[in-house]
Motif scaffolding. Structure first.
Motif, short mmCIF file in Angstrom:
data_model
loop_
_atom_site.label_atom_id
_atom_site.label_comp_id
_atom_site.label_asym_id
_atom_site.label_seq_id
_atom_site.Cartn_x
_atom_site.Cartn_y
_atom_site.Cartn_z
N THR A 137 16.96 58.13 30.22
CA THR A 137 16.58 57.07 29.28
C THR A 137 15.09 56.79 29.34
N CYS A 138 14.53 56.75 30.54
CA CYS A 138 13.08 56.53 30.67
C CYS A 138 12.31 57.66 30.01
N ALA A 139 12.78 58.90 30.16
CA ALA A 139 12.09 60.04 29.55
C ALA A 139 12.16 59.97 28.03
N GLU A 161 0.97 63.24 34.46
CA GLU A 161 1.04 64.09 33.27
C GLU A 161 -0.36 64.48 32.82
N LYS A 162 -0.51 65.73 32.43
CA LYS A 162 -1.79 66.19 31.93
C LYS A 162 -2.11 65.51 30.60
N ALA A 463 7.77 67.34 28.31
CA ALA A 463 7.17 66.30 29.15
C ALA A 463 7.79 66.28 30.54
N VAL A 464 9.11 66.50 30.64
CA VAL A 464 9.78 66.47 31.94
C VAL A 464 9.47 67.73 32.74
N SER A 465 9.46 68.89 32.10
CA SER A 465 9.23 70.15 32.83
C SER A 465 7.79 70.26 33.33
N PHE A 471 10.61 62.18 38.06
CA PHE A 471 12.00 61.75 38.24
C PHE A 471 12.64 62.56 39.35
N GLU A 472 13.58 61.92 40.04
CA GLU A 472 14.33 62.61 41.09
C GLU A 472 15.30 63.63 40.50
#
Length: 679
Positions: A137-139, A161-162, A463-465, A471-472
Motif C-alpha cells: 500500500t505504501c508503494a 531512491e535515485k 520504484a520497488v526494484s 521495505f522488508e
C-alpha cells in the motif's frame, strides 16, 4: 448528585485540536475535560466512564487534573491568588515523566519506520503477517502521489531512491488549476516534498478502520507529499492508542486521530471540497458496508480507493447467497475462485459508484495469503457510466469438466462520433456442456475488463526494484508485481493444469509443455499471481480439451475403467481437431519464473492466518490453539461403531418421545454428558 450516578454531560463539543466535555463531578462542581491532538466524536457518556484510563494513554501535556479526581476545575474570571490547591503526589510524578512512556503490559512493535505502542491484551487488532499488505500500500500510494503532485508542480523525494525526472501526464495544464500546472515553468525553484513533512499541496488520506494506527503512522513517515492523514476507529481505546502512537512517532502535525463510525465519517465528507484523495479500508471481514460511502467521499479524477477483503469463504463460493447479499454477485466454487473474488469486489465497487454517476478504473488487484486487495481510481462522468453495463458479465461454469464461458451484460458499438448501446445476446452455451454433457452453474455478474493498469504497475515495480531496502517484503512485492505485468489483460479467469488432468484421469503435463502447446496452436498464454498452476489464455475450451486429448494419447488412461456417464469418457470419446505440439518453446517460460522471483511465498509462521477479532475487554483464550487443533478435520472422525453412541444422550428420551426403550442406540441416562457437551 451525591451517592448516585453523575448526570449526563451538559455540553459536548469536538474540534480538530482539542475536545471539551463539561460535566458535574461528585463534588457538584462543574469541570471541563481537555485533551489535545484528539477528536472526540463518540457519545460523551461512553468516554467519561473510561476517562481515567484514556487520559493515561495521552501525552502529559494533554492531561488536566483536579484534586481527588481527573477533572479540571473551571477557570473563574478573577481567580483568587491566595487560594492554592496542592496536587497529589501521583499527579506530580505523572507530569514530570516523559511525554510518552510504556504503560504496564505494553510492548513496542516496529515495522518499517514506525514504532507502535501495542497492548499485550487483544484490545486492538494487529496482525504482523499483514506487513506485505502495508508495504504494498505504501508503494502504490507513493507512486500515485508522484503522478498527482507532478501535475501540481511538486516533486517528491523518497529516501534511498535515485533522482527521478518529474514528468507531467498531460501536455497542457489542468483547467482547474492553471497556475499550479505552470509552477515549475515560471519559477526557478522546484517545490519538493519529503516523507514525514506536511505538504500544503499534498494528498489527504483517510484510514477508516485504523485499529492501532500502524498503517497511518507508516503513511505519515514513509509516503512523501501528504497534507493530512486521518486515522479513524470506532473503538475509543483504539482511538486513544492512535493518538499516543502519533505523538510517539512525532507525526502529530500530519496524523489526526478520530473516533467515529467510518461510514458516517465518509458520508460527512462527500462535499467536493471535503473529499479525500486516498481512502484505505482494511476491515476485519467484509468491507461491503463501507463501499457506498467510500465511492462518494473520494475526490474526482485520479483518486485511489484501497479495499481489503478477508471473507474469502463467501467470495470463493462457499455461500453464494451471502455473497449476493453483500456484493450483488453470486460466487461459485471453481478453481479460479481467487480471481473470481477480485472481479466480484470490482463489480461491487463499480455498481455502487454508478448510482452517483461515477465509475472505477482498477490500478492493481491482488489475491495473496488469505485475503484480496484492490486499488482503484474513481471518476465522474455520465457518458462514461453508460459503458459499465458492457464491462460486467455472467459466468456459465460446467460442473463436470470445469469449462467456463462469459456472457456480457450489455453491448456497445462504436459508430464513429457516437457510441450505440444495446442489450447483449446469448446465452453462449446450450442446455448442457458440449464437451462432457453436464449442466452449467450460473454465477456473477463480475467485472470482465482488465483488473490491472499495467503502466502504473510497472512504475510501482520499477520504484520497488531500484530501492529494495525501503521495505522488508521488497522481494515478494517484486515477484507479485512481475507476475501481474505478465498476465493477459483481456483473458478473464483461468484454468489449472492439475484440474484438467484430474478431469480425464491422466498424468499432469509439465507446465512449460502445456504452455508451449497453446503457443504452437496460435493462442496467447500467461500465468496468474492468484494460483501457482494457473493458465490464463484466450484459447476456447474446445482447443484446451483437444490439447488434453493429444496428451492422453501419449499418456493413455485405462478407458475400460471409465463409466460412460463420466466427463472423462465423453471427452476422450471425441477425436482432437488438430495435433498438439508439446515441444518446449523459449517464450513459454516467463521472466518472473526464469529469474526465480519470490512469487508464491511459503507460510511465514505457524497459525499465520486471520487472527482473532479484537475484544472490548481484551485478552485471548489460553486454549485457543488447542481448540483450533481439536476442530481440525472434526467431520472426518465420524463414529463407525454403533456401541460408541451410548456415550451420547438420547434427545428424544429427554423430550419423552423415544419409543425404542433399551434397544435405543443412545443413552437414556439423564446424567450422561459427553465431553463435547461439556466443552
Amino acid at each position: 448528585m451525591r451517592g448516585g450516578n453523575p448526570p449526563p454531560p451538559q455540553k459536548t463539543q469536538s474540534i480538530r485540536t482539542e475536545f471539551r466535555v463539561t460535566r458535574t463531578c461528585h463534588r457538584e462542581e462543574t469541570h471541563v475535560f481537555r485533551c489535545c491532538n484528539f477528536m472526540l466524536v463518540r457519545p460523551a457518556r461512553l468516554f467519561l466512564r473510561n476517562f481515567t484510563h484514556l487520559c493515561l494513554h495521552l501525552p502529559t501535556a494533554a492531561r488536566r487534573w483536579c484534586v481527588g479526581c481527573v477533572m479540571e476545575p473551571p477557570k473563574t474570571a478573577n481567580p483568587d491568588p491566595a487560594v492554592s490547591v496542592a496536587k497529589p503526589a501521583m499527579v506530580k510524578s505523572l507530569e514530570e515523566s516523559p511525554l510518552i512512556g510504556l504503560l504496564p503490559g505494553e510492548t513496542v512493535v516496529k515495522e518499517g519506520k514506525a514504532s507502535i505502542l501495542f497492548p499485550c491484551a487483544n484490545e486492538v487488532f494487529y496482525n504482523p503477517v499483514q506487513e506485505f499488505n502495508r508495504d504494498l500500500t505504501c508503494a502504490v500510494i507513493t507512486e500515485f502521489s508522484r503522478e498527482v503532485l507532478a501535475q501540481r508542480g511538486v516533486k517528491i523525494l523518497v529516501p534511498g531512491e535515485k533522482e527521478r525526472v518529474v514528468v507531467s501526464l498531460s501536455d497542457e495544464p489542468s483547467e482547474a488549476d492553471p497556475q499550479e500546472g505552470n509552477a515549475n515553468v515560471e519559477g526557478d525553484t522546484v517545490v519538493t516534498a519529503t516523507a514525514g513533512q506536511k505538504c500544503m499541496h499534498g494528498l489527504r488520506i483517510l484510514e477508516g478502520l485504523a485499529a492501532s494506527g500502524l498503517r497511518s503512522v507508516r503513511f505519515a513517515l514513509e509516503v512523501p507529499g501528504l497534507r493530512s492523514v486521518t486515522a479513524n476507529d470506532f473503538s475509543y481505546k483504539a482511538a486513544a492508542l492512535i493518538a499516543r502512537n502519533a505523538e510517539y512517532n512525532k507525526v502529530g502535525e500530519i496524523l489526526q486521530a478520530t473516533c467515529k463510525d467510518a461510514s458516517m465519517l465518509m458520508y460527512e465528507m462527500r462535499g467536493k471540497n471535503d473529499r479525500y484523495d486516498v481512502i484505505d479500508l482494511d476491515p476485519y471481514g467484509s468491507p461491503a458496508s463501507f463501499l457506498d460511502a467510500a465511492v462518494q467521499s473520494v475526490s474526482d479524477g485520479g483518486v485511489c480507493v484501497c479495499v481489503s477483503c478477508t471473507d474469502m469463504a463467501v467470495l470463493a463460493g462457499n455461500s453464494g447467497e451471502t455473497c449476493y447479499s453483500k456484493y450483488g454477485s453470486v460466487s461459485i466454487k471453481a478453481k479460479y475462485c481467487h480471481e473470481l473474488a477480485l472481479r466480484i469486489i470490482l463489480h461491487s465497487l463499480d455498481q455502487r459508484a454508478n448510482a452517483y454517476q461515477r465509475y472505477i478504473q482498477p490500478l492493481l488487484s491482488v489475491s495473496v495469503d488469505f485475503y484480496i486487495r484492490v486499488f482503484v481510481r474513481v471518476f465522474t462522468g455520465q457518458a462514461a457510466v453508460k459503458n459499465s453495463a458492457s464491462k460486467q458479465a455472467l459466468i456459465y461454469n460446467c460442473v463436470g469438466c470445469g469449462s467456463f464461458h462469459l456472457q456480457k451484460m450489455g453491448r456497445r458499438t462504436d459508430n464513429g462520433k457516437h457510441m450505440k448501446y444495446s442489450a447483449a445476446t446469448g446465452p453462449p452455451v446450450g442446455p448442457t456442456c458440449e464437451h462432457c454433457g453436464q449442466r452449467h452453474q450460473l454465477g456473477g455478474p463480475i467485472w470482465a475488463e482488465a483488473i490491472h493498469d499495467r503502466p502504473f504497475v510497472q512504475k510501482v515495480l520499477s520504484a520497488v526494484s531500484t530501492n529494495p531496502s525501503r521495505f522488508e517484503t521488497s522481494k515478494r512485492i517484486e515477484g507479485i508485481l512481475s507476475m501481474v505485468t505478465e498476465e493477459l489483460e483481456d483473458a478473464p479467469l483461468y484454468y489449472t493444469v492439475d484440474s484438467l488432468s484430474s478431469t480425464i484421469h491422466c498424468n499432469t503435463p509439465p507446465l512449460l509443455q502445456f504452455r508451449s502447446a497453446l503457443l504452437h496452436a496460435g493462442y496467447r498464454v500467461s500465468l496468474s499471481h492468484a494460483c501457482k498452476n494457473a493458465i490464463k489464455t484466450d484459447a476456447p475450451p474446445a482447443a484446451i480439451w483437444d490439447i488434453m486429448r493429444c496428451w492422453e494419447k501419449s499418456n493413455p488412461v485405462k478407458r475400460e475403467k471409465l463409466s460412460e456417464m463420466t466427463p472423462a469418457f465423453k471427452i476422450l470419446s471425441t477425436e482432437p481437431s488438430f495435433e498438439a505440439c508439446f515441444t518446449v518453446r523459449a517464450d513459454a517460460n516467463p521472466q518472473s519464473r526464469q529469474r526465480h522471483l519470490t512469487r508464491f511465498q511459503e507460510n511465514p509462521q505457524a497459525f499465520w492466518g486471520p487472527k482473532a477479532r479484537a475484544k472490548a475487554g481484551g485478552g485471548i483464550s489460553n486454549n485457543l490453539q488447542q481448540r483450533r487443533m481439536k476442530n481440525q478435520n472434526k467431520r472426518k472422525g465420524q463414529i463407525t461403531d454403533s456401541s460408541q453412541l451410548k456415550r451420547f444422550p438420547c434427545k428424544k428420551f429427554k423430550q419423552g418421545t423415544c419409543t425404542y426403550g433399551d434397544e435405543c442406540s443412545y443413552s437414556h441416562d439423564p446424567d450422561c454428558i459427553t465431553e463435547e457437551k461439556m466443552e
